[in-house]
Write a protein that holds these residues in place. Structure first.
Motif, PDB file in Angstrom:
ATOM      1  N   LEU A  43       0.831  -1.197   0.000  1.00 35.85           N
ATOM      2  CA  LEU A  43       0.000   0.000   0.000  1.00 35.85           C
ATOM      3  C   LEU A  43       0.868   1.250   0.000  1.00 35.85           C
ATOM      4  O   LEU A  43       0.598   2.213  -0.729  1.00 35.85           O
ATOM      5  N   HIS A  44       1.924   1.242   0.777  1.00 34.03           N
ATOM      6  CA  HIS A  44       2.856   2.369   0.824  1.00 34.03           C
ATOM      7  C   HIS A  44       3.504   2.604  -0.541  1.00 34.03           C
ATOM      8  O   HIS A  44       3.588   3.741  -1.019  1.00 34.03           O
ATOM      9  N   LEU A  45       3.956   1.538  -1.177  1.00 32.77           N
ATOM     10  CA  LEU A  45       4.590   1.680  -2.485  1.00 32.77           C
ATOM     11  C   LEU A  45       3.605   2.163  -3.546  1.00 32.77           C
ATOM     12  O   LEU A  45       3.964   2.967  -4.405  1.00 32.77           O
ATOM     13  N   THR A  46       2.379   1.697  -3.499  1.00 35.56           N
ATOM     14  CA  THR A  46       1.367   2.106  -4.456  1.00 35.56           C
ATOM     15  C   THR A  46       1.058   3.593  -4.311  1.00 35.56           C
ATOM     16  O   THR A  46       0.949   4.309  -5.300  1.00 35.56           O
ATOM     17  N   ARG A  50       2.004   6.830  -7.208  1.00 34.75           N
ATOM     18  CA  ARG A  50       0.885   7.498  -7.850  1.00 34.75           C
ATOM     19  C   ARG A  50       1.299   8.929  -8.216  1.00 34.75           C
ATOM     20  O   ARG A  50       1.826   9.648  -7.379  1.00 34.75           O
ATOM     21  N   PRO A  51       1.056   9.361  -9.467  1.00 25.84           N
ATOM     22  CA  PRO A  51       1.440  10.725  -9.846  1.00 25.84           C
ATOM     23  C   PRO A  51       0.570  11.763  -9.126  1.00 25.84           C
ATOM     24  O   PRO A  51      -0.598  11.550  -8.877  1.00 25.84           O
TER      25      PRO A  51
END
Length: 53
Positions: A43-46, A50-51
């Motif tokens: 979740l942190h990486l996603t 995200r732009p």
């Protein structure tokens, strides 16, 4: 996540009175903590990738 993996031993305990050993509880806790940390990391990486608008 499949809840029967975690609820299965509880149902066995309630239905048959078969108490899990300390190592069983420790192993289940280790799996649960690992899955939680993995989910939080993904979740942190996603959110980081995200732009911005």
């Amino acid at each position: 996540m499949l809840l029967e993996i975690f609820l299965g031993p509880l149902f066995v305990y309630l239905a048959l009175g078969d108490k899990p050993s300390n190592m069983d509880i420790l192993g289940g806790l280790l799996v649960l903590v690992t899955l939680t940390l993995h989910t939080l990391w993904k979740l942190h990486l996603t959110r980081r990738q995200r732009p911005l608008k």
